[in-house]
Scaffold this motif. Structure first.
Motif, PDB file in Angstrom:
ATOM      1  N   VAL A  44       0.859  -1.181   0.000  1.00 40.73           N
ATOM      2  CA  VAL A  44       0.000   0.000   0.000  1.00 40.73           C
ATOM      3  C   VAL A  44       0.895   1.231   0.000  1.00 40.73           C
ATOM      4  O   VAL A  44       1.788   1.357   0.842  1.00 40.73           O
ATOM      5  N   ALA A  45       0.665   2.125  -0.941  1.00 34.98           N
ATOM      6  CA  ALA A  45       1.466   3.346  -1.048  1.00 34.98           C
ATOM      7  C   ALA A  45       0.534   4.555  -1.034  1.00 34.98           C
ATOM      8  O   ALA A  45      -0.502   4.560  -1.706  1.00 34.98           O
TER       9      ALA A  45
ATOM     10  N   SER B  90       4.354  -2.529   3.242  1.00 34.54           N
ATOM     11  CA  SER B  90       4.608  -3.707   2.428  1.00 34.54           C
ATOM     12  C   SER B  90       4.651  -4.943   3.315  1.00 34.54           C
ATOM     13  O   SER B  90       5.280  -4.933   4.377  1.00 34.54           O
ATOM     14  N   ALA B  91       3.956  -5.984   2.875  1.00 35.05           N
ATOM     15  CA  ALA B  91       3.981  -7.270   3.571  1.00 35.05           C
ATOM     16  C   ALA B  91       4.423  -8.335   2.574  1.00 35.05           C
ATOM     17  O   ALA B  91       3.598  -8.984   1.922  1.00 35.05           O
ATOM     18  N   PRO B  92       5.745  -8.508   2.420  1.00 35.83           N
ATOM     19  CA  PRO B  92       6.246  -9.457   1.411  1.00 35.83           C
ATOM     20  C   PRO B  92       6.124 -10.909   1.819  1.00 35.83           C
ATOM     21  O   PRO B  92       6.234 -11.796   0.980  1.00 35.83           O
ATOM     22  N   VAL B  93       5.915 -11.156   3.108  1.00 39.88           N
ATOM     23  CA  VAL B  93       5.824 -12.539   3.576  1.00 39.88           C
ATOM     24  C   VAL B  93       4.543 -12.703   4.385  1.00 39.88           C
ATOM     25  O   VAL B  93       4.344 -12.041   5.401  1.00 39.88           O
ATOM     26  N   ILE B  94       3.644 -13.554   3.889  1.00 35.92           N
ATOM     27  CA  ILE B  94       2.409 -13.875   4.591  1.00 35.92           C
ATOM     28  C   ILE B  94       2.323 -15.391   4.667  1.00 35.92           C
ATOM     29  O   ILE B  94       2.156 -16.061   3.647  1.00 35.92           O
TER      30      ILE B  94
ATOM     31  N   ARG C 290       5.071 -10.414   7.864  1.00 34.36           N
ATOM     32  CA  ARG C 290       6.251  -9.566   8.059  1.00 34.36           C
ATOM     33  C   ARG C 290       5.984  -8.227   7.383  1.00 34.36           C
ATOM     34  O   ARG C 290       5.802  -8.155   6.179  1.00 34.36           O
ATOM     35  N   GLU C 291       5.954  -7.176   8.186  1.00 26.81           N
ATOM     36  CA  GLU C 291       5.583  -5.852   7.702  1.00 26.81           C
ATOM     37  C   GLU C 291       6.808  -4.967   7.523  1.00 26.81           C
ATOM     38  O   GLU C 291       7.720  -4.987   8.347  1.00 26.81           O
ATOM     39  N   GLU C 292       6.789  -4.193   6.461  1.00 24.51           N
ATOM     40  CA  GLU C 292       7.802  -3.172   6.223  1.00 24.51           C
ATOM     41  C   GLU C 292       7.074  -1.849   5.988  1.00 24.51           C
ATOM     42  O   GLU C 292       6.259  -1.742   5.073  1.00 24.51           O
ATOM     43  N   GLN C 293       7.365  -0.857   6.832  1.00 24.73           N
ATOM     44  CA  GLN C 293       6.708   0.433   6.711  1.00 24.73           C
ATOM     45  C   GLN C 293       7.748   1.527   6.499  1.00 24.73           C
ATOM     46  O   GLN C 293       8.836   1.479   7.072  1.00 24.73           O
TER      47      GLN C 293
ATOM     48  N   LYS D 277       8.891  -5.316  11.065  1.00 25.54           N
ATOM     49  CA  LYS D 277       8.469  -6.142  12.191  1.00 25.54           C
ATOM     50  C   LYS D 277       7.644  -7.316  11.696  1.00 25.54           C
ATOM     51  O   LYS D 277       7.102  -7.308  10.581  1.00 25.54           O
ATOM     52  N   THR D 278       7.540  -8.329  12.542  1.00 20.78           N
ATOM     53  CA  THR D 278       6.737  -9.505  12.244  1.00 20.78           C
ATOM     54  C   THR D 278       5.580  -9.572  13.219  1.00 20.78           C
ATOM     55  O   THR D 278       5.772  -9.411  14.432  1.00 20.78           O
TER      56      THR D 278
END
Length: 220
Positions: A40-41, A53-57, A69-72, A81-82
């Motif tokens: 989401v941008a 961004s959540a590249p790993v679900i 795993r979230e990347e903000q 963070k996870t």
């Protein structure tokens, strides 16, 4: 007095600028077998101000929880963070949503009024799937087309659709596969979002009466 008027004028101009500023939100989701990506941008004046961004679900079979795993990124600040979403977490979120629905007088009308100012600039939705059986895959293909059509019809009833949505369903009759590619872009003015939030706060009630509901209907 002169400096006071100048400062007041600058503050008013800044407030007007904020109210008319458009916020553009881009949403991308991709799924292929066990690989997922959600991004989401948020952009203001063409500049990206926030990215999620959540590249790993992944699904944890032992705890029955969804591991994300979230990347903000907000300006120069970045965080990674996870987070685990359990059934209890989802139930709690549903309870909070239920409380919001029952405590805000005329919530549907408030959201409907806000969504009238939301523009859907583009929507691409591709689905490829197969269950290993041709007959069942063909039946599911019709169901998916129907669901997509219904959802787009409902969406176009509430928001302004600027471009014709691009939908595609690709049945794979001889494969067992699930693949989804979804992207959309919406925009609205910050002022309309602020008004919606103020309306939510104004009509936050514990037990609304019929006269209060009628009053909200009139303000819409």
């Amino acid at each position: 007095m002169r400096w006071f008027l100048i400062i007041l004028l600058i503050l008013v101009l800044l407030l007007v600028l904020i109210m008319i500023t458009k916020l553009t939100i881009s949403i991308i989701y991709r799924h292929l077998k066990d690989d997922d990506l959600l991004e989401v941008a948020v952009r203001v004046w063409g500049m990206r101000v926030y990215t999620f961004s959540a590249p790993v679900i992944q699904l944890d079979d032992t705890s029955l929880s969804l591991i994300v795993r979230e990347e903000q990124e907000m300006g120069p600040k970045k965080s990674d963070k996870t987070q685990a979403f359990t059934i209890d977490t989802l139930l709690n979120d549903f309870r909070l949503l239920n409380d919001l629905v029952h405590h805000v007088v005329g919530l549907h009308q408030i959201m409907k009024r806000f969504l009238r100012h939301v523009s859907l600039k583009q929507l691409h939705w591709y689905t490829a799937f197969g269950v290993g059986e041709a007959a069942m895959t063909a039946q599911l293909s019709g169901v998916i087309w129907g669901l997509k059509g219904s959802m787009i019809g409902l969406l176009s009833h509430y928001v302004k659709v600027k471009q014709l949505p691009k939908l595609r369903v690709d049945p794979r009759f001889q494969e067992v596969i699930t693949q989804v590619s979804f992207s959309c872009m919406i925009s609205f003015r910050i002022g309309h979002a602020i008004v919606a939030v103020l309306m939510l706060l104004k009509h936050w009630k514990q037990r609304p009466t019929r006269s209060e509901k009628d009053a909200v209907q009139e303000t819409m």
